[in-house]
Design an enzyme around this catalytic site. Structure first.
Site, PDB file in Angstrom:
ATOM      1  N   THR A 547       0.852  -1.186   0.000  1.00 40.77           N
ATOM      2  CA  THR A 547       0.000   0.000   0.000  1.00 40.77           C
ATOM      3  C   THR A 547       0.888   1.236   0.000  1.00 40.77           C
ATOM      4  O   THR A 547       1.863   1.303   0.763  1.00 40.77           O
ATOM      5  CB  THR A 547      -0.949   0.019   1.216  1.00 40.77           C
ATOM      6  OG1 THR A 547      -1.826  -1.091   1.091  1.00 40.77           O
ATOM      7  CG2 THR A 547      -1.782   1.290   1.260  1.00 40.77           C
ATOM      8  N   PHE A 549       1.117   5.122   0.774  1.00 38.49           N
ATOM      9  CA  PHE A 549       0.471   6.173   1.555  1.00 38.49           C
ATOM     10  C   PHE A 549       1.044   7.513   1.121  1.00 38.49           C
ATOM     11  O   PHE A 549       2.207   7.589   0.712  1.00 38.49           O
ATOM     12  CB  PHE A 549       0.792   6.002   3.046  1.00 38.49           C
ATOM     13  CG  PHE A 549       0.073   4.855   3.696  1.00 38.49           C
ATOM     14  CD1 PHE A 549      -1.055   5.067   4.474  1.00 38.49           C
ATOM     15  CD2 PHE A 549       0.535   3.554   3.544  1.00 38.49           C
ATOM     16  CE1 PHE A 549      -1.712   4.014   5.084  1.00 38.49           C
ATOM     17  CE2 PHE A 549      -0.123   2.490   4.146  1.00 38.49           C
ATOM     18  CZ  PHE A 549      -1.256   2.722   4.926  1.00 38.49           C
TER      19      PHE A 549
END
Ligand code: PEP
Ligand code: MN
Length: 662
Positions: A547, A549
């Site tokens: 992921t 960010f």
């Protein structure tokens, strides 16, 4: 022995314990950890632990079983992080130290510093006193070399490390050196270790050519017991019967040392293998094995090197290795430590960093935190959530964390000034974009992206003590992990799924229920936080699960001196060819359009806003000149393209260094 003090110990009790120990000739070190405060007491005389245990304010006494005391894990449970002028070795980061084997002349060391700084090294190495096997070989420039190293380091914002071969040289080194290196040949030069330790400065302690791990840690004990807390161990290969490489890199020492000591450990693949082409694979192997960093020899012209040319990397090889480390880091749950690269003139002579914003008060993220003496970063979820881990990866422990319960609240906290930064997930390698945050970024014009960090998402099934896969009936988690763990969950069709706002919340609910029929899907780091046990780890269907960010701040609050990445939103004019022309701009400036995404414009059916990520193409080193390309393209999009009616509503979501960390 380690004396664990009571949580609310009175100051006079503490003093009494200290003098009790000191009267018995024990040296006392106070270590205030996050969980507890301890006294580490070491000395020549043995003392009955029961005598200490009964003193008021003592919670318990743990005898240290190892011959090395202050270096042992028993003495200090938390990992030591050595900080050198803002550079940290140890903790959640991977730090790479690079430079030539020896400082040879001004031009060489400046050029080496420039290359390694641009590729992401955070400290400069270079020997000035060389312990050569042959007395006829180049012995180094001595004091002159130390000064040149310092000048080059200062010019490129890098602290410096150099080898000390005798305590006699301390006076001529002390004003210039940030970290002293004790070479393999001097690991057991105990007189040197004692004098060096007494300086209280950081030391890199290389493992001796044929030293056992215990002998190595005993050498570290000499340094620690003489007065420094900052010892970095360096595995640089040991002597074996193998002749194909200069030494044999003992990678197994890394996890072993990690469990025996709290000290950080780095790997020197250059002296380990002695052959240039073999250095990057072994450097990467060191990182994979859990090292806190590397120390690598890099020379602007290895063929001309006066020592260790055959093992010195070409600057391009070093750059490639750094990029590979960047890819590997999230796999082992870490981020690569990066300094904000200063801007340099094309001639290579250092200049003041330029600033991107018109606002004179704008400063880099790191400078902002330094000036304020700390900062707050908001995230959505509870302790242990992936966003919480992303904050640790990006900021290390430079900020305090503010958990809130939605992405919108993260942004509001930043706008209201309750937080300086916000951590927002923006895309997942399997599930794609987090549209909610794309829309948030377009909605809130008062914030901008100032950085980004990628973490690996590894899911575990957690439950309270006594639970096992057969007792589970209900599983709690955020909707995304349910999708990402579909294959594992399909093996247990009878389990009920309950959605929560974050993985941290799921862990908290399960912990509070105390019920063996409940489980949470979350990161394994939430286990100890909520006193949960890991029933199974790695339950995500695809392990290549990352992921990304973004870090947001109030518009204009901070600025990136040398950006390599930009995110832009624009609406193409409602005319044939307008999107084509807008995208052509990025080509004109030689930029890489890494992502183009469209989102519906609320209230205007069938019209779309485009989100573009643009990057300097890989291989273009960060410098004022190359980052200017990104700025010019963005400016042209904002001014000329609007005037020419190619685009409408251009907004720059951020202009930042996508590889930097704080
Ligand atoms: C060096 O770092 O240049 C060096 C001489 O290393 P070692 O002591 O590991 O041989
Ligand atoms: Mn060398």
């Amino acid at each position: 022995m380690v004396i664990v003090l009571e949580k609310n110990i009175r100051e006079d009790d503490k003093q009494r314990i200290r003098s009790f120990l000191e009267k018995r000739s024990l040296k006392v070190n106070e270590i205030a950890g996050e969980e507890e405060t301890i006294f580490g007491a070491v000395g020549k005389l043995s003392l009955d632990p029961r005598e200490v245990e009964i003193l008021p304010g003592v919670q318990r006494v743990i005898p240290i079983s190892k011959p090395y005391k202050m270096a042992s894990r028993e003495f200090k449970r938390e990992n030591t992080v050595v900080e050198v002028r803002g550079v940290k070795i140890g903790g959640s980061r991977i730090s790479v130290i690079a430079g030539p084997c020896a400082v040879e002349n001004r031009e060489q060391i400046f050029e080496a510093a420039r290359c390694v700084a641009e590729s992401g090294a955070v400290m400069l190495r270079g020997g000035a006193y060389k312990p050569r096997t042959s007395p006829y070989a180049f012995q180094g420039l001595g004091a002159e070399g130390v000064k040149l190293l310092r000048e080059a380091g200062d010019a490129y914002g890098l602290p410096v490390v150099t080898e000390i071969v005798s305590a006699d040289y301390i006076p001529e080194m002390i004003d210039y050196v940030d970290v002293y290196q004790v070479g393999a040949r001097n690991m057991q030069n105990f007189e040197l270790l004692k004098k060096l330790g007494a300086l209280g400065k950081p030391v890199i302690l290389k493992r001796g050519l044929s030293a056992t791990i215990e002998e190595w840690l005993m050498a570290a004990e000499y340094l620690l017991s003489s007065g420094t807390n900052d010892v970095i161990l360096c595995e640089r290969g040991i002597r074996t019967y193998e002749k194909a490489t200069r030494n044999t890199l003992d990678l197994s020492a890394i996890p072993v040392v990690r469990s025996l000591t709290h000290l950080p450990i780095i790997v020197d693949p250059s002296h380990a293998v002695g052959i240039r082409d073999k250095v990057p694979p072994m450097g990467l192997a060191g990182i994979a094995a859990g090292a806190d960093g590397l120390i690598v020899e890099v020379h602007p012209c290895p063929e001309c090197a006066m020592s260790d040319g055959a093992q010195s990397l070409y600057p391009e090889q070093f750059e490639k290795m750094m990029r590979d480390i960047e890819v590997l880091a999230p796999v082992v749950g870490r981020a690569v430590s990066r300094r904000a690269v200063k801007a340099f003139k094309a001639s290579g002579s250092p200049s003041q960093p330029e600033t991107a914003s018109k606002s004179p008060s704008a400063e880099s993220v790191a400078d902002y935190i330094r000036r304020k003496g700390g900062a707050v970063c908001a995230y959505s979820g509870n302790q242990g959530a992936f966003a919480d881990q992303a904050i640790t990866c990006y900021f290390d422990n430079a900020v305090s964390k503010l958990p809130v319960n939605s992405f919108q609240k993260v942004i509001e906290a930043v706008i209201d000034g309750n937080a300086d930064f916000g951590m927002l997930p923006i895309e997942n390698s399997l599930a794609g974009s987090v549209y909610e945050n794309y829309d948030n970024l377009s909605l809130y014009e008062d914030i901008e992206i100032v950085g980004s960090v990628t973490i690996r998402v590894e899911h575990s099934l957690l439950a309270v003590k006594g639970a096992d896969l057969d007792t589970i009936k209900t599983v709690y988690s955020h909707p995304q992990p349910f999708v990402q763990c579909a294959e594992f969950l399909a093996r247990h069709p009878e389990w009920k799924h309950v959605e929560t706002e974050s993985t941290g919340t799921a862990a908290r609910i399960v912990a509070e229920s105390g019920d063996i029929s409940n489980a949470a899907i979350a990161s394994d780091v939430t286990g100890p936080l909520y006193h949960l046990e890991v029933l199974k780890t790695g339950i995500e269907t695809n392990p290549l699960n990352y992921t990304r960010f973004v870090i947001v701040a109030k518009k204009g609050a901070v600025v990136c001196p040398v950006p390599n990445f930009s995110a832009v939103i624009f609406t193409a004019a409602n005319e044939p060819g307008s999107l084509y022309k807008a995208l052509g701009l990025f080509t004109k400036y030689g930029l890489n359009l890494t992502k183009l995404e469209s989102r519906p414009i609320h209230g205007e059916p069938w019209r779309y806003r485009f989100y573009a990520n643009i990057a300097l193409p890989s291989g273009v080193a960060a410098s004022a000149v190359s980052s200017e390309r990104i700025r010019s393209a963005v400016n042209e999009l904002q001014t000329k393209a609007v005037e020419d009616n190619i685009v409408e509503d251009v907004r720059i979501l951020g202009l930042y260094d996508s590889t930097a960390t704080v």
